[in-house]
Design a protein around this motif. Structure first.
Motif, PDB file in Angstrom:
ATOM      1  N   HIS A  75       0.986  -1.128   0.054  1.00 50.23           N
ATOM      2  CA  HIS A  75      -0.028  -0.036   0.071  1.00 50.23           C
ATOM      3  C   HIS A  75       0.604   1.178   0.115  1.00 50.23           C
ATOM      4  O   HIS A  75       0.721   2.113  -0.805  1.00 50.23           O
ATOM      5  N   ASN A  76       1.863   1.378   1.029  1.00 51.74           N
ATOM      6  CA  ASN A  76       2.713   2.476   1.104  1.00 51.74           C
ATOM      7  C   ASN A  76       3.888   2.157   1.939  1.00 51.74           C
ATOM      8  O   ASN A  76       3.694   2.294   3.140  1.00 51.74           O
ATOM      9  N   ASP A  77       4.929   1.857   1.469  1.00 50.37           N
ATOM     10  CA  ASP A  77       5.972   1.164   2.365  1.00 50.37           C
ATOM     11  C   ASP A  77       6.850   2.563   2.832  1.00 50.37           C
ATOM     12  O   ASP A  77       7.638   2.548   3.709  1.00 50.37           O
ATOM     13  N   LEU A  78       6.547   3.883   2.674  1.00 53.35           N
ATOM     14  CA  LEU A  78       6.638   5.169   3.064  1.00 53.35           C
ATOM     15  C   LEU A  78       6.176   5.572   4.352  1.00 53.35           C
ATOM     16  O   LEU A  78       6.586   6.565   4.830  1.00 53.35           O
ATOM     17  N   TYR A  79       4.928   5.074   4.340  1.00 55.20           N
ATOM     18  CA  TYR A  79       4.099   5.633   5.483  1.00 55.20           C
ATOM     19  C   TYR A  79       4.615   5.377   6.757  1.00 55.20           C
ATOM     20  O   TYR A  79       5.199   4.052   6.995  1.00 55.20           O
ATOM     21  N   TYR A  80       4.496   6.069   7.683  1.00 56.37           N
ATOM     22  CA  TYR A  80       4.841   6.051   9.214  1.00 56.37           C
ATOM     23  C   TYR A  80       3.913   5.324   9.912  1.00 56.37           C
ATOM     24  O   TYR A  80       2.964   5.865  10.482  1.00 56.37           O
ATOM     25  N   TYR A  81       3.836   3.974   9.934  1.00 60.14           N
ATOM     26  CA  TYR A  81       2.833   3.097  10.577  1.00 60.14           C
ATOM     27  C   TYR A  81       3.223   2.874  12.200  1.00 60.14           C
ATOM     28  O   TYR A  81       4.125   3.340  12.439  1.00 60.14           O
ATOM     29  N   SER A  82       1.986   3.044  12.678  1.00 61.59           N
ATOM     30  CA  SER A  82       2.341   3.162  14.256  1.00 61.59           C
ATOM     31  C   SER A  82       2.990   1.775  14.798  1.00 61.59           C
ATOM     32  O   SER A  82       3.518   1.723  15.774  1.00 61.59           O
ATOM     33  N   ARG A  83       2.795   0.739  14.275  1.00 63.91           N
ATOM     34  CA  ARG A  83       3.110  -0.448  14.586  1.00 63.91           C
ATOM     35  C   ARG A  83       4.509  -0.454  14.342  1.00 63.91           C
ATOM     36  O   ARG A  83       4.931  -0.506  12.935  1.00 63.91           O
ATOM     37  N   GLU A  84       5.497  -0.806  15.234  1.00 62.22           N
ATOM     38  CA  GLU A  84       6.890  -0.993  14.751  1.00 62.22           C
ATOM     39  C   GLU A  84       7.197  -2.279  13.569  1.00 62.22           C
ATOM     40  O   GLU A  84       7.801  -2.028  12.841  1.00 62.22           O
ATOM     41  N   THR A 153      -6.138   9.367   8.740  1.00 57.14           N
ATOM     42  CA  THR A 153      -6.644  10.275   9.822  1.00 57.14           C
ATOM     43  C   THR A 153      -6.512   9.789  11.129  1.00 57.14           C
ATOM     44  O   THR A 153      -6.089  10.271  12.091  1.00 57.14           O
ATOM     45  N   PHE A 154      -6.987   8.610  11.344  1.00 49.87           N
ATOM     46  CA  PHE A 154      -7.233   7.891  12.607  1.00 49.87           C
ATOM     47  C   PHE A 154      -6.295   6.623  12.817  1.00 49.87           C
ATOM     48  O   PHE A 154      -6.495   5.707  13.594  1.00 49.87           O
ATOM     49  N   GLY A 155      -5.110   6.486  11.892  1.00 50.06           N
ATOM     50  CA  GLY A 155      -4.451   5.122  12.070  1.00 50.06           C
ATOM     51  C   GLY A 155      -3.848   4.425  13.344  1.00 50.06           C
ATOM     52  O   GLY A 155      -3.976   3.615  13.643  1.00 50.06           O
ATOM     53  N   SER A 156      -3.300   5.689  13.956  1.00 53.65           N
ATOM     54  CA  SER A 156      -2.977   5.195  15.408  1.00 53.65           C
ATOM     55  C   SER A 156      -3.920   5.335  16.667  1.00 53.65           C
ATOM     56  O   SER A 156      -3.805   4.943  17.751  1.00 53.65           O
ATOM     57  N   SER A 157      -5.145   5.624  16.279  1.00 55.10           N
ATOM     58  CA  SER A 157      -6.289   5.756  17.194  1.00 55.10           C
ATOM     59  C   SER A 157      -6.829   4.222  17.493  1.00 55.10           C
ATOM     60  O   SER A 157      -6.838   3.434  16.576  1.00 55.10           O
TER      61      SER A 157
END
Length: 274
Positions: A75-84, A153-157
Motif C-alpha cells: 500500500h505505502n512502504d513510506l508511510y509511518y505506521y504506528s506498529r513498529e 487520519t485515525f491510524g494510531s487511534s
C-alpha cells in the motif's frame, strides 16, 4: 634454413606459448570469479535468511499479522505506521519480505503495486453494487474516504468499539444484549448474498450504526468493516494460503491502522487475487 626462418619459427612458438598461457590465465580468472560469485551468493542468501528469521523471531507473538505487513508494504512502504512491526517490514528489501512470507508458508507475495487501494476498492464497489437495492445510496463515496481516513487520519487511534447493542427491530437476539460489532453487517450481507426475499436496506444498516450522525472515526470503522465483509462474502476461495490475521494465535486487531490493513487484506486476497 637461414636465420630469418629460425626467427619466424621462434616467434611462432613464442606466440603459441603466450597464447596458451593467456588461455590458462583466463580460465583461472574465470574460475576465481565463479567461486567469488558463489561465495557472494551464499553470503547474500545467508544474510536474507538471517534477516527473515530474525524478524519472525522478534515478532513471534504477533506472527499472525505478518500478512498485514505485506499489505502495508504494497500500500505505502513510506508511510509511518504506528506498529513498529509494519515499519520494520517496510524497510526491508522485497527479497527479504518474500522470504519471510515463504518461511511462514504463506502464498502471499509482495509485488510492485501502483495503487493497491484503488484496485481493491474498485472490486468491492462492483460486488456491493450487485447486491445493493437500487433505491439505496452506497456509503463508498468520495473515493472511499472513510476507508482511507481509517489509516490517514485515525491510524494510531484505538478502534472505537468492538460490540454493539441489540435492537429487536433489526435482530432476533434478546433486547439489551450486545453482539460483536460486525453482527448486523453480517446479517445484512448474508441475506443479500443468499437471495432471501427480505433484505435490509443499506439505509437501515446505516441507522443501526448511526453512520450519518456518529463521529468520523466511528463512520470510518463502519465503512471499513463493511468493505471487509463485502469482500469476505463476495470473494472466492482459490485454495491458496494467505493467512488469517487476528484469528491466528491471539494477536489483536487493536487500532484503526490494523482494521484498515485487515480490510485491504481481505479485499486483495479474495477479490483481486481471485
Amino acid at each position: 634454413m637461414d636465420i630469418l626462418d629460425w626467427l619466424s619459427i621462434i616467434t611462432l612458438a613464442a606466440t603459441i606459448v603466450i597464447g596458451r598461457f593467456q588461455i590458462c590465465q583466463n580460465k583461472r580468472l574465470s574460475d576465481f570469479e565463479h567461486r567469488q560469485d558463489k561465495r557472494d551468493e551464499t553470503r547474500h542468501a545467508a544474510s536474507v535468511k538471517s534477516q527473515a528469521i530474525s524478524f519472525i523471531s522478534k515478532n513471534y507473538s504477533n506472527r499472525g499479522l505478518i500478512p498485514l505487513c505485506a499489505i502495508a508494504a504494497m500500500h505505502n512502504d513510506l508511510y509511518y505506521y504506528s506498529r513498529e512491526m509494519y515499519r520494520e517490514f517496510c524497510c526491508m528489501t522485497m527479497e527479504v519480505q518474500n522470504c519471510i512470507l515463504e518461511y511462514c508458508k504463506l502464498d502471499l507475495r509482495v509485488i510492485e503495486e501502483s495503487n493497491i487501494f484503488k484496485r481493491c476498492t474498485n472490486e468491492v464497489e462492483k460486488v456491493f453494487n450487485d447486491i445493493l437495492p437500487q433505491e439505496d445510496d452506497s456509503p463508498f463515496y468520495d473515493n472511499f474516504k472513510y476507508i482511507s481516513n481509517s489509516l490517514d487520519t485515525f491510524g494510531s487511534s484505538k478502534i472505537p468499539t468492538d460490540s454493539i447493542n441489540i435492537d429487536n427491530k433489526f435482530s432476533n437476539c434478546l433486547l439489551g444484549d450486545t453482539v460483536p460489532y460486525y453482527h448486523y453487517i453480517d446479517e445484512f450481507l448474508s441475506a443479500s448474498f443468499s437471495g432471501d426475499n427480505y433484505r435490509q436496506t443499506i439505509s437501515e444498516l446505516e441507522e443501526i450504526y448511526s453512520f450519518k450522525t456518529s463521529k468520523e472515526i466511528e463512520a470510518c470503522q463502519f465503512v471499513t468493516t463493511l468493505a471487509m465483509h463485502v469482500a469476505i462474502y463476495g470473494g472466492r476461495d482459490n485454495g491458496k494460503r494467505y493467512g488469517c490475521p487476528g484469528s491466528y494465535d491471539g494477536e489483536n486487531i487493536d487500532n484503526m491502522e490494523d482494521l484498515f490493513l485487515l480490510s485491504l487484506f481481505e479485499m486483495y486476497t479474495r477479490l483481486v487475487l481471485k
